[in-house]
Scaffold this motif. Structure first.
Motif, PDB file in Angstrom:
ATOM      1  N   ASN A 262       0.850  -1.174   0.000  1.00  0.00           N
ATOM      2  CA  ASN A 262       0.000   0.000   0.000  1.00  0.00           C
ATOM      3  C   ASN A 262       0.893   1.234   0.000  1.00  0.00           C
ATOM      4  O   ASN A 262       1.994   1.215   0.551  1.00  0.00           O
ATOM      5  N   ARG A 313      -5.408  10.006  -0.375  1.00  0.00           N
ATOM      6  CA  ARG A 313      -4.999   9.756  -1.757  1.00  0.00           C
ATOM      7  C   ARG A 313      -4.317  10.951  -2.404  1.00  0.00           C
ATOM      8  O   ARG A 313      -3.539  10.787  -3.343  1.00  0.00           O
ATOM      9  N   HIS A 323      -0.638   6.417  -7.825  1.00  0.00           N
ATOM     10  CA  HIS A 323      -1.520   5.269  -7.605  1.00  0.00           C
ATOM     11  C   HIS A 323      -1.498   4.309  -8.794  1.00  0.00           C
ATOM     12  O   HIS A 323      -1.598   3.094  -8.615  1.00  0.00           O
ATOM     13  N   ASP A 327      -0.352   0.412  -8.597  1.00  0.00           N
ATOM     14  CA  ASP A 327      -1.198  -0.668  -9.136  1.00  0.00           C
ATOM     15  C   ASP A 327      -0.416  -1.539 -10.114  1.00  0.00           C
ATOM     16  O   ASP A 327      -0.509  -2.777 -10.076  1.00  0.00           O
TER      17      ASP A 327
END
Length: 360
Positions: A262, A313, A323, A327
């Motif tokens: 994360n 975020r 992000h 991913d």
């Protein structure tokens, strides 16, 4: 930003904050003054002071829509790791203490919290859900070696078969593998280990009393070898300082046994913004303006945007790129599936001494 609480040129060894400005609720401030002694070259070690607090409650509940838990346990207030960016620093202002040096040197331990937790979990109205530990201050910071509160808490959670999610960067978590591993085997525990950078020199400057990056990878390796699901927290990601290491940290953590990763961009709430700016201008003057410019881009032109949905975020192009990179790296490394949800169906209060046991 100048700070009159510390004399100019006074070095503070093994501490993150170079300031001890008064918190936002304090009615008075302190000014340092030169008494004529030449201390400009002297390095000062500020000792850690631990006070004791009798806890009235163990569980803290929240309704935040952007965190994956609604309850947590905090056995300590303040954190000796001294991470300059720590978003928990402003909580020390509630105690009329400074979010600066006080946060990392004037700590509060809460002995008896495990007994209070036992009482709260036995309440007839209690509804079980995973409890998070270490999401505010690290329960495995150095003072845990003396006080042992986290081990007492885990003993209670084990007896109740209660799900727990631990976040830490402290080596003392390895001491409790004998308690965490049986919980994990039942689907009741997972651990997140924070690794912000692989650069030991940078880590020493940002997180002066936290374990070195290589040592944190050893923590991941030890937990994974014991069968405990491990997530790496590549947080906070600091633009123009650590963001370029995102994929490398995830790769190193995966190689050590982490199953999931994360990443959360830097957050600078309340007093943390000033403390971080001071540290940045002192430690990296050549890139301070660039880092803070990108931070403000992340938070809508401010040092920090506390709105739900944005604070964790960020916003804008850089946030989206971060992000996406995370991913892509998760998919490439086989970490996209994440960790299995913790079970709640095994929860059962254990009998107390003297209880009448059922005959059927």
């Amino acid at each position: 930003m100048s700070d009159s609480s510390i004399l100019p040129g006074r070095c503070l060894r093994a501490r993150g904050a170079g300031s001890n400005r008064a918190g936002r609720y304090e009615a008075v401030t302190q000014d340092a003054f030169d008494d004529g002694w030449d201390l400009s070259e002297e390095e000062r070690l500020v000792a850690t002071e631990v006070r004791l607090e009798r806890p009235r409650s163990a569980l803290t509940f929240n309704r935040s829509p952007d965190v994956p838990f609604d309850r947590s346990i905090n056995p300590y207030r303040g954190c000796e790791h001294g991470c300059i960016y720590c978003f928990a620093r402003p909580t020390h202002a509630w105690l009329n203490l400074s979010p600066g040096l006080d946060f990392e040197t004037r700590l509060i331990a809460r002995p008896g919290i495990a007994a209070v937790l036992d009482h709260e979990l036995r309440r007839p109205a209690y509804k079980v859900a995973p409890v998070a530990i270490g999401t505010n201050t690290d329960a495995y910071q150095p003072v845990e070696r003396e006080h042992g509160l986290m081990r007492e808490i885990l003993t209670v959670l084990s007896a109740f078969r209660h799900p727990v999610w631990i976040t830490t960067r402290g080596t003392l978590v390895e001491r409790d593998i004998d308690l965490i591993a049986p919980l994990a085997a039942q689907g009741l525990a997972s651990v997140s280990v924070s690794v912000t950078t692989l650069d030991a020199g940078l880590a020493r400057r940002m997180e002066p009393r936290a374990p070195a990056p290589a040592r944190r990878l050893q923590i991941i390796r030890a937990l994974a070898a014991a069968g405990i699901p491990v997530r790496v927290q590549v947080s906070p990601l600091i633009p123009a300082l650590t963001d370029h290491e995102l994929e490398a940290v995830m790769q190193a953590a995966r190689d050590a046994g982490a199953r999931q990763a994360n990443a959360i961009p830097l957050r600078l709430p309340q007093e943390v913004a000033g403390l971080f700016r001071d540290w940045l201008e002192t430690t990296f003057p050549d890139r301070a303006a660039r880092v803070m410019g990108r931070v403000r881009e992340l938070h809508g032109g401010r040092d920090y945007d506390p709105d739900f949905g944005k604070r964790m975020r960020g916003q804008g192009l850089w946030a989206e790129l971060i992000h996406r990179r995370a991913d892509l790296a998760r998919r490439r490394l086989g970490m996209a599936e994440g960790l299995a949800p913790l079970r709640t169906d095994l929860f059962a209060p254990p009998p107390r001494p003297g209880d009448q046991l059922s005959l059927f």
